[in-house]
Design an enzyme around this catalytic site. Structure first.
Site, PDB file in Angstrom:
ATOM      1  N   HIS A   1       0.286  30.853  52.204  1.00  0.00           N
ATOM      2  CA  HIS A   1       0.781  29.524  51.819  1.00  0.00           C
ATOM      3  C   HIS A   1       2.234  29.390  52.274  1.00  0.00           C
ATOM      4  CE1 HIS A   1       1.154  25.792  49.934  1.00  0.00           C
ATOM      5  NE2 HIS A   1       0.776  26.062  48.700  1.00  0.00           N
TER       6      HIS A   1
ATOM      7  N   GLY B   1     -10.524  17.804  48.791  1.00  0.00           N
ATOM      8  CA  GLY B   1      -9.894  18.226  47.551  1.00  0.00           C
ATOM      9  C   GLY B   1     -10.511  17.589  46.324  1.00  0.00           C
ATOM     10  N   ARG B   2      -9.896  16.531  45.841  1.00  0.00           N
ATOM     11  CA  ARG B   2     -10.310  15.921  44.573  1.00  0.00           C
ATOM     12  C   ARG B   2     -11.779  15.519  44.510  1.00  0.00           C
ATOM     13  NH1 ARG B   2      -4.800  12.320  43.531  1.00  0.00           N
ATOM     14  NH2 ARG B   2      -3.501  14.071  42.832  1.00  0.00           N
TER      15      ARG B   2
ATOM     16  N   ALA C   1       3.535  26.197  52.935  1.00  0.00           N
ATOM     17  CA  ALA C   1       3.597  24.739  52.924  1.00  0.00           C
ATOM     18  C   ALA C   1       4.122  24.228  51.581  1.00  0.00           C
ATOM     19  CB  ALA C   1       2.198  24.164  53.194  1.00  0.00           C
TER      20      ALA C   1
ATOM     21  N   PRO D   1      -7.491  24.177  48.688  1.00  0.00           N
ATOM     22  CA  PRO D   1      -6.889  24.883  47.548  1.00  0.00           C
ATOM     23  C   PRO D   1      -6.282  23.895  46.569  1.00  0.00           C
ATOM     24  CG  PRO D   1      -5.478  25.030  49.486  1.00  0.00           C
ATOM     25  CD  PRO D   1      -6.743  24.367  49.938  1.00  0.00           C
TER      26      PRO D   1
ATOM     27  N   GLN E   1      -5.838  32.116  48.786  1.00  0.00           N
ATOM     28  CA  GLN E   1      -4.529  31.603  49.199  1.00  0.00           C
ATOM     29  C   GLN E   1      -3.448  32.356  48.420  1.00  0.00           C
ATOM     30  OE1 GLN E   1      -2.437  27.894  47.930  1.00  0.00           O
ATOM     31  NE2 GLN E   1      -2.983  27.156  49.968  1.00  0.00           N
TER      32      GLN E   1
ATOM     33  N   GLY F   1      -6.355  13.651  51.917  1.00  0.00           N
ATOM     34  CA  GLY F   1      -6.956  12.369  51.593  1.00  0.00           C
ATOM     35  C   GLY F   1      -8.165  11.990  52.423  1.00  0.00           C
TER      36      GLY F   1
ATOM     37  N   TYR G   1       7.162  25.476  49.003  1.00  0.00           N
ATOM     38  CA  TYR G   1       7.255  26.746  48.287  1.00  0.00           C
ATOM     39  C   TYR G   1       8.014  27.766  49.145  1.00  0.00           C
ATOM     40  CZ  TYR G   1       4.176  24.408  45.040  1.00  0.00           C
ATOM     41  OH  TYR G   1       3.666  23.502  44.146  1.00  0.00           O
TER      42      TYR G   1
END
Length: 345
Positions: free
Chosen positions: A175, A314-315, A177, A26, A101, A293, A180
């Site tokens: 969510h 992710g990225r 984590a 996400p 999410q 990562g 939040y």
């Protein structure tokens, strides 16, 4: 090659098999329209990544009190549900599976997003720093929630899950984590309550387990994202480990689809004596998604070593919509650049 294991099918449960072990992590893009409805560009963006075993959407606001960033999508109104139907239909046409999410930012917000009202939080503990995507606004002291407001938030998560099912999502990820709202309840820095919602691991995690119970009644497949170590929007407290130990052990009782690591970098943590994912896997016996990562090689190694069952990317998936094909065929990947956040492709 260690990454070959990424392309094996994975049985998430008896009702759902993923075509590979790569999960789209996400990633908030803040590109919904001004009514927080997903756009056609967002539908195309997710559909282009349907080759992954599972897509987890960016965070979807559960109510008007949940906002902490501009133009983040939501799923509390009928119009928003209709917008997400277009997304899930395109993903499914391309052979993908997609979870929504659902979140609430809690104190990671500002009155500019809340019609001048103070953000909600477990306790009136301010977050220090500048509000992202603003010129110079600083975070302000939030308002400690009443017990009735906590129950309303639980209801809002439940309603969001019901809407996710109407919108055609295959499941939801809660969510809890990244500092939040739900995560704020799980950490001593932000939860200083002395009532039934604070003061002990059981009380601090009560809201999370109430949300899980109610959400599971609305939609069959439910995952949870956790950050057992306070690394974002929170200050570390050594007592936090007692809370996360309690949470992870008891999550085994809830028949979840998975638990998902909420980290930008899944590094070794001395107080956990492991990476965050290894720590989660040690206590939670169901499916674990590693995140933070990972590359194809390091993700594949984590799977081979038994540290996780799935790996979230992710990225690299922002930069490479065709990530799965490129990794499978050992083709070079386009390098991620922050400028890529300015558009959806």
């Amino acid at each position: 090659m260690t990454h070959n294991i990424l392309f094996e099918p994975y049985q998430l449960n008896q009702n759902m098999t993923l075509k590979n072990r790569i999960v789209m992590a996400p990633m908030n893009r803040s590109m919904a329209d001004d009514n927080f409805i997903p756009t056609s560009a967002m539908a195309d963006y997710y559909a282009r990544r349907a080759d992954t075993g599972l897509i987890i959407t960016e965070s979807l606001m559960i109510s008007t009190t949940a906002q902490g960033y501009p133009n983040t999508p939501a799923i509390y109104s009928p119009e928003q549900v209709e917008g997400w139907k277009a997304v899930t239909e395109k993903v499914h046409r391309n052979g993908g599976k997609i979870f929504a999410q659902i979140w609430h930012t809690g104190r990671v917000s500002h009155p500019i997003y809340l019609n001048g009202e103070k953000p909600l939080a477990p306790s009136a503990v301010p977050l220090k720093g500048r509000v992202p995507r603003t010129a110079d606004l600083q975070y302000e002291t939030p308002r400690a929630m009443t017990s009735e407001e906590i129950k309303k938030i639980i209801s809002d998560f439940t309603h969001a899950a019901a809407n996710a099912k109407k919108a055609g999502f295959d499941g939801v990820e809660i969510h809890a984590a990244n500092g939040y709202l739900l995560d704020q309840f799980l950490h001593w820095d932000t939860n200083r309550r002395t009532d039934q919602w604070g003061g002990t691991p059981e009380n601090m995690s009560r809201i999370l387990f109430e949300v899980i119970r109610k959400v599971k009644k609305e939609i069959g497949h439910v995952g949870v994202r956790l950050s057992p170590t306070a690394y974002l929007h929170l200050d570390h407290d050594e007592r936090d480990i007692q809370v996360s130990d309690y949470v992870l052990k008891h999550l085994n009782e809830y028949g979840l689809a998975y638990v998902h690591t909420g980290m930008f970098e899944d590094n070794y943590q001395p107080h956990l004596n492991a990476t965050v994912t290894q720590y989660i896997k040690r206590l939670y016996k169901g499916t674990v998604i590693a995140c933070g990562g990972y590359s194809a090689e390091t993700g594949g190694k984590a799977l081979i070593d038994g540290d996780a069952d799935l790996v979230a990317i992710g990225r690299p998936l922002i930069a490479n919509p065709d990530y799965v094909i490129k990794v499978r065929q050992q083709l070079p990947l386009v390098s991620y650049d922050v400028e890529m956040l300015n558009q959806l492709f």
